[in-house]
Enzyme design. Sequence first.
Site, mmCIF file in Angstrom:
data_model
loop_
_atom_site.group_PDB
_atom_site.id
_atom_site.type_symbol
_atom_site.label_atom_id
_atom_site.label_comp_id
_atom_site.label_asym_id
_atom_site.label_seq_id
_atom_site.Cartn_x
_atom_site.Cartn_y
_atom_site.Cartn_z
ATOM 1 C CB CYS B 150 -3.363 -5.392 3.377
ATOM 2 S SG CYS B 150 -2.702 -6.024 1.949
ATOM 3 C CG HIS B 151 -3.559 -2.507 6.492
ATOM 4 N ND1 HIS B 151 -3.135 -2.482 5.232
ATOM 5 C CD2 HIS B 151 -2.329 -2.714 7.113
ATOM 6 C CE1 HIS B 151 -1.792 -2.510 5.187
ATOM 7 N NE2 HIS B 151 -1.132 -2.718 6.439
#
Lengths: 418, 186
Positions: B150-151
């Site tokens: 995701c990040h």
Amino acid sequence: MSGHSTYNPTNPVMKWLDDRLPLPRLMYDSFVSYPVPRNLNYWYTFGGILMIMMVSQIITGIILVMHYTPHVDMAFDSVEHIRRNVNFGNVLQKWHAVGASFFFIAVYIHIARGMYYGSYKAPREILWMLGVAIFLVMMATGFMGYVLPWGQMSFWGAKVITNLFSAVPFFGEAIVTWLWGGFSVDNATLQRFFSLHYLLPFVLVGVVILHVWALHVTGQGNPTGVEVKSGQDTIAFTPFATVKDAFALSVFFIVFTAFVFYAPDYLGHSINYEEANPLVTPEHIVPEWYYLPFYAILRAVPDKLLGVVAMFGSIMIWFILPWLDTSKVRSAAYRPIFKQLFWLLMIDFFILGVVGANPPEGWWITVGQIATVYYFAHFLILLPLVGLLETPRPLPSSISDAVLAKNASKQPAAQPAE
Amino acid sequence: MSTAEAPDEDRRDFLYIATGAVGAVGAAALAVPLIDQMNPSASVLALASIEVDLSPIEEGQSITVKWRGNPVIIRHRTAKEIEEAKAVNVADLPDQDARNANVADGSAATDENRVVDGKTQYLVQMGVCTHLGCVPIGNEGEYDGWFCPCHGSHYDTSGRIRKGPAPENLPVPEYQYLSDTKIKIG
């Protein structure tokens, strides 16, 4: 509501009603005889378009609830049921889903219009701040609505966004558990989101009424930024503005319905047609397109808490925009430097959107950080400074003068072509 | 006139404040059930523990089990992975807390403090990224451990955060060995 009422009912029933509850008078004064500046361009039609989009979302939403089941085991299937089995459900579900996107398209144009023409300046600060509140309610509503189909992106979007609150010092974990009603996004979360997704649109209606009220107290702004000075500067809302709004709405709806009928999933993510699975995160999680610039700001900051602060701050900063802009001139049409800064901000916002759609790797991180810094610099440094340093072009003495001058300069040029 | 009014005003002020105070306490008491109903219900809290058999997990394999709605990653680590995890200097870690529910709070984030003594090959940890809750992918990232798609957070072979926005190591849930190859989580 400038000037006194010209409502004069002839029908005895309407007279009787007017003496007891002057609601028709309010409507007449607000939407028929209401004077609007005569130089409003098509950028000013988006308020009306937004009103229609809000009503359209509420009507289709209420219908969808008649067929939807808010339960983790059935939500995904019930949306498919609507799309496949319910009479016209196919159109209604897409109308609602694509409608959310077009609601946001219209609101972004409406906000940009306000920034370009300085609509937020005195005496319209409250009007502007109510608009920012509307935008926040819209974002919350859109986010919770996106969770309801219970696809993979619904689930993981919900998990990531609710986890933003875990960045709160000390109480973070407790707040997130409270929001979820469990230890993960689960049935309790889905049901409360459903409840709130039904509630918030009506909160939105309430704030919109205040927004329109505030608008009618100060009167509408206009592209010159010069206030209305006499009756010469205005025309009646009906039929002039009504017809213009209706025409703009028709064009907007041609594009909107083209998406509904021919590309209903183009603005969404295919992974959301896979049912939510709490054990597998999709390869690449992205929010819906209308949140991407803010998502990029979140990811640009390498610290969890500060990232969340920056993301919320990027919208909260709009609340103080009326005081950050130091220029006395409203409209960018008369502010040569500000006009360029405005378009730079638009480009910056677009770049943030592209960064938000891409994985946080390599040079995307750098681009996102530069764009984020520029975004805040625009509001906190450039805007206050340019208002003090810039020499604005001379303003027309009135709206009528501006309109007449424009027509006079057009006339000879138009003649030979005819 | 005025001499008679002075004590009355004091009395009124008191009554206003007293009424307001009682009202405020009442409103606060009313808010408690309205807010607390959103916290985990008894049925959610009841799903507190599961048992997992570790014997089918071969060296270098991981399994994911669901506990309290969240994934728990159980990895049978290779000797090389354990070696790498032990070689790390705790002072170089972004989060120096073991984040292990089975050791004392604030223990150092050494590999020893992340696993059970004598069972160092089995790493049991929540598969919930401490950034925003995604499930990190195994055998990925720059530290041979886990990578959150995701990040972009990188975790090492001991589940400790090494790079990226996540602030903490992957938490180790409360668990104990029921037998040589069986654990109870929760």
